[in-house]
Scaffold this active site. Sequence first.
Site, PDB file in Angstrom:
ATOM      1  N   ALA A 141       0.890  -1.207   0.104  1.00 20.89           N
ATOM      2  CA  ALA A 141      -0.162  -0.004  -0.252  1.00 20.89           C
ATOM      3  C   ALA A 141       0.805   1.285  -0.099  1.00 20.89           C
ATOM      4  CB  ALA A 141      -0.921  -0.018   1.218  1.00 20.89           C
ATOM      5  N   THR A 142       2.206   1.271   0.914  1.00 21.96           N
ATOM      6  CA  THR A 142       3.004   2.545   0.725  1.00 21.96           C
ATOM      7  C   THR A 142       2.991   3.097  -0.685  1.00 21.96           C
ATOM      8  OG1 THR A 142       3.739   1.595   2.964  1.00 21.96           O
ATOM      9  CG2 THR A 142       4.669   3.695   1.831  1.00 21.96           C
ATOM     10  N   GLN A 143       2.688   4.389  -0.862  1.00 25.49           N
ATOM     11  CA  GLN A 143       3.032   4.844  -2.174  1.00 25.49           C
ATOM     12  C   GLN A 143       3.769   5.760  -2.363  1.00 25.49           C
ATOM     13  OE1 GLN A 143       0.356   7.548  -1.364  1.00 25.49           O
ATOM     14  NE2 GLN A 143      -1.563   6.697  -1.482  1.00 25.49           N
ATOM     15  N   PHE A 182       0.453   2.489   7.564  1.00 29.22           N
ATOM     16  CA  PHE A 182       1.466   2.866   6.459  1.00 29.22           C
ATOM     17  C   PHE A 182       0.905   2.959   5.012  1.00 29.22           C
ATOM     18  CE2 PHE A 182       5.667   2.629   8.302  1.00 29.22           C
ATOM     19  CZ  PHE A 182       5.388   2.315   9.387  1.00 29.22           C
TER      20      PHE A 182
END
Lengths: 297, 264, 265, 265
Positions: B32-34, B139
Amino acid sequence: MTSIGTGYDLANSIFSPDGRNFQVEYAVKAVENGSTSIGIRCKDGIVLAAEKVITSKLLKQGANKRIATVDRHLGIVYSGMIPDGRHFVDRARDEARGWRDNWKTPITTKDLASRMGGYMQAYTLYQSVRPFGITAIIGGYDSELETPVDGEVGSGPSVGAGGKVAGKKHGGPFLYMVEPSGLYWGYYGAATGKGRQAAKAELEKLDLSSDGESSLTLEQAVKEAARIIYVAHDDNKDKEFELEMTWISGADGPTKGRHMEVPEALRKEAEKYAERMTAKDVEEEEETKDSGDKMEE
Amino acid sequence: MDHRPQAWGRPRDDVYGAYDHSYFQNTGPRQATQAPIVTGTSVIAIKYKDGVVMAADNLASYGSLARFPDVKRLRVFLDSSVIGFSGDVSDMQFLDRHLTELSIDEAYEDPSSDNKGHLNAANLHKYLQKFLYKRRNDFDPLWNQLLIAGFDGDAKPYLASVDLRGTSFTSPSLATGFGSALAQPIMRRYAATEEDAAKLTREQAVEVVKECMKVLYYRDARSLDRYSIAVVTKEGVELKEDEQLEKQSWAFAERIKGYGTQTV
Amino acid sequence: MAAMFSQNPLMNGPNYSFNDAPRTAAPEGARQHRFDPYTDNGGSTLAIAGADFTIMAGDTRLTSGYSINSRYHPKLFKIGGTTADQKDATIVLSVVGFAADGEALKERLDAICKMYRYRHGKPMSVKACAQRLSTILYQKRFFPYYVYAILGGLDEEGKGAVYSYDPVGSYEREQCRAGGAAASLIMPFLDNQVNFKNQYEPGSGVGHALQERERKPLTRSEGEILVKDAFDGAVERHIEVGDGLQMMVITKDGIEEILLPLKKD
Amino acid sequence: MFRNNYDNDSVTFSPQGRIFQVEYAAEAVKQGSVVVGIASKTHAVLVAIKRNAEELSSYQKKLFPIDEHVGIAIAGLTSDARVLSNFMKQQCLGHRLTYGRNMPVRTLVDMIGSKAQINTQHYGKRPYGVGLLVAGVDDHGPHLFEFQPSGMTEEMVAFAIGARSQMARTYLEKNLEAFADCGREELIRHGLKALKESLVQDRELTIDNTSVAIVGVEKQEDGTTKPQPFKVYDGQDVSAWIESVADNAEAAPAAAEGDGMDVDS
């Protein structure tokens, strides 16, 4: 009534030998004990009205709203068990939100009615729950404009949204009524609750479906709605009541597509019209009574 | 008969067999962290006697490419507050949709149309701060820094910032991104303290903000000369979204090596 | 201490002279941009426990890297009051480090103290609150609140009480404690001026016979002056501290708040 | 007739479209001692008769603060009231943490309304056996809401629930017009007088069996309004009010300041 004592009417989802779900029919009784609600769909908008019987003088006037807004362009009024109605409205709001999450556009009245019909019907399938004790009238105005999707930025190609048939008009006013069984139909005029018969009779007199000159405008519909509630109130005329009315117009109408309460000035004007009209009916009744004494009270 | 409501409307296990959960990939790293892709640059704002002025240019950049020249980064909330977005534009759009639903829910709670009792800027700021902080804790941040302008519970001008980690603060003047380095020193000459800001007139505040937008256009390579400017007062929000930067003078650039004829 | 989390890469971590600073060799495969959930918002806090009072103090500057975000962002919070203005609060929490975690920590502790008062009909004692704060911090042992917390109040006998914490909840009651960016500047000053360390009665003896200065509790006015001096010194030498000094003095009559200006450079 | 077949659970409609379990739950409210609530332009007041099991036992608490701006009076099963009260407390705290404001009272009341409605529609659940009067203040000013086990909630100018509450309602209906402009003290007196109407002949208001709560906004001299947090008064604190409405007090000066109310009972 083959129901009572046969045991088929004790639990939800049970069919009696003649194919009826009595708990649903009893639920409809609860609706018919409730005060009257009506909806009118005219060519340029929707009017919803509710006869709120005043159960106690200690109630705060004008504070307890019965007609609820869903999203921005939909209104719901209901008769019967009020807490069930609020649950129904909460679910309708969740559905409208789910639609926006998914499609980034406001839900159409047709889709909301369909989802709410399905929801009510689900409560007739199991013995673990009971049917809703309400009949709900759903009114909405689907936007006729080419609105951008939620969160859209920039102006995009100047050629405009592709794939639309030129000149086709979409959107407009829509009216639905959902019953405890989950059954729902589209209406020009809808009425439910104690005074529904009288109300339906009056609604049928109005010209709602033709687009011609005689068909009702929104302001006229507001006045007629007030009158019809006053007529319908005849069924429990021993109790006082508070009239609540809301309306929805198109983007160029008075409410700019949004469901909102009819302004106080217009509502008062409509109530004066209603009192004048219903008072006249009473006089006519007296005249015939005095002259021929045929009409039995 | 499975009476549980959550089982309604699902294919029956006894007919179709148990659900095959292997479709869900619950092992392996969280993706998910972008990182910010299409981004908006500075948002600047300054408080004055009767309200707050906020501005942001209309550019959404795709790295160094000036990809979308008319993206409006100021959003009005319930006709009483303004939110300025910098950082990732897709997250801005998500937040915009979320704020639409928040304003619909807020209208449910208060059917009377006197819209007293709606969320003011201070409430909105606390809400957004918690919202972004939650996403940071997962996150899965919303890669933005927002400025929120409007009025607080005591009807005093309110200006606050919140960023992708949930860090939030208030100040008489605020700026995000490049603006915090270039515009803040200029704005702080006029609104160093709350008292100074309270002496500023609307014209002065607008003038300072326009001046800063010009400085940012000179020095920020990801800026544009078309911008939006909003003035929030008790009466509501006045938002102009197609302002053109005027009175530009690039004379100073002559002295910069590589610009024009100068080679030394 | 502050250098440990400074934005400036050179200053970040223990300071080696340039050439033998360890190279951060790239781990297997290219180092990806990963979202860093923390940042250091600077600022410094201080707490002194007196005989019948406690002074909590903190500067009001909030920074990230080399820029000042705000010149007035309080680090001291009244905890556990029944009303929003916390008029009947009895405890003060100071937080410094990562501001978002600080705010979250304060809101959680305040909510828990409010529920305690709702359930037990009386405010939480500072001792109980201190232990509860420790468990809150330790719950996030593996994704910590990056905050140096100090809790101040009056103990059961009405004496000043100061509890200081590390980011993951290890805590201890102390006479005084400095926290945050300039803690390393302020703490020695406090050791000498509050606990009179390395101070001897002049001429009271030779060598080991020298008498240590007799420790007597600080009066409130002495404490307030000491705090202002401590912060003036810290502001002078530390860029992340300045703008304003917020003090809260907790006595049996309530909590008094004092705001003093600090240099803005 | 046929009532016994249709009153076993809350998911069975009777042929007339009634849910008897919900109606029986409303009877449980009448088992509780009477409570009265009145709202004016500036204040909302709750007053209650507390009962004790025996002569030497303590009195059952009837008025509970939920948050600084809202509180409840209960009538019926106190355990159900506790469940609802805890839920309301958590919602108010959560709302304040999320938005930083007093939770609008109608929003809070609607929440317990929908919670109660669920219990009247699912098998195996039973309706709450308690009625509430919710008094609170928000941006729209003071409010009084009534909550019933059916999930029905309505805003009232004044109301009474519990044992023989009909007599109190009759008193309230007679004095309805006066309430809007009442100040704090007058409102409390009206409440206590309404309570007395519902007392059995020999019983009377005492400092042991009477409880008063008040919340509102006080107009300051400089025109701003300062909120007055919800506060419950018991024991000695209510004695002055009780005297001011004692039967012989009609002539006493305390009640003479222009009450001008002709009690015809």
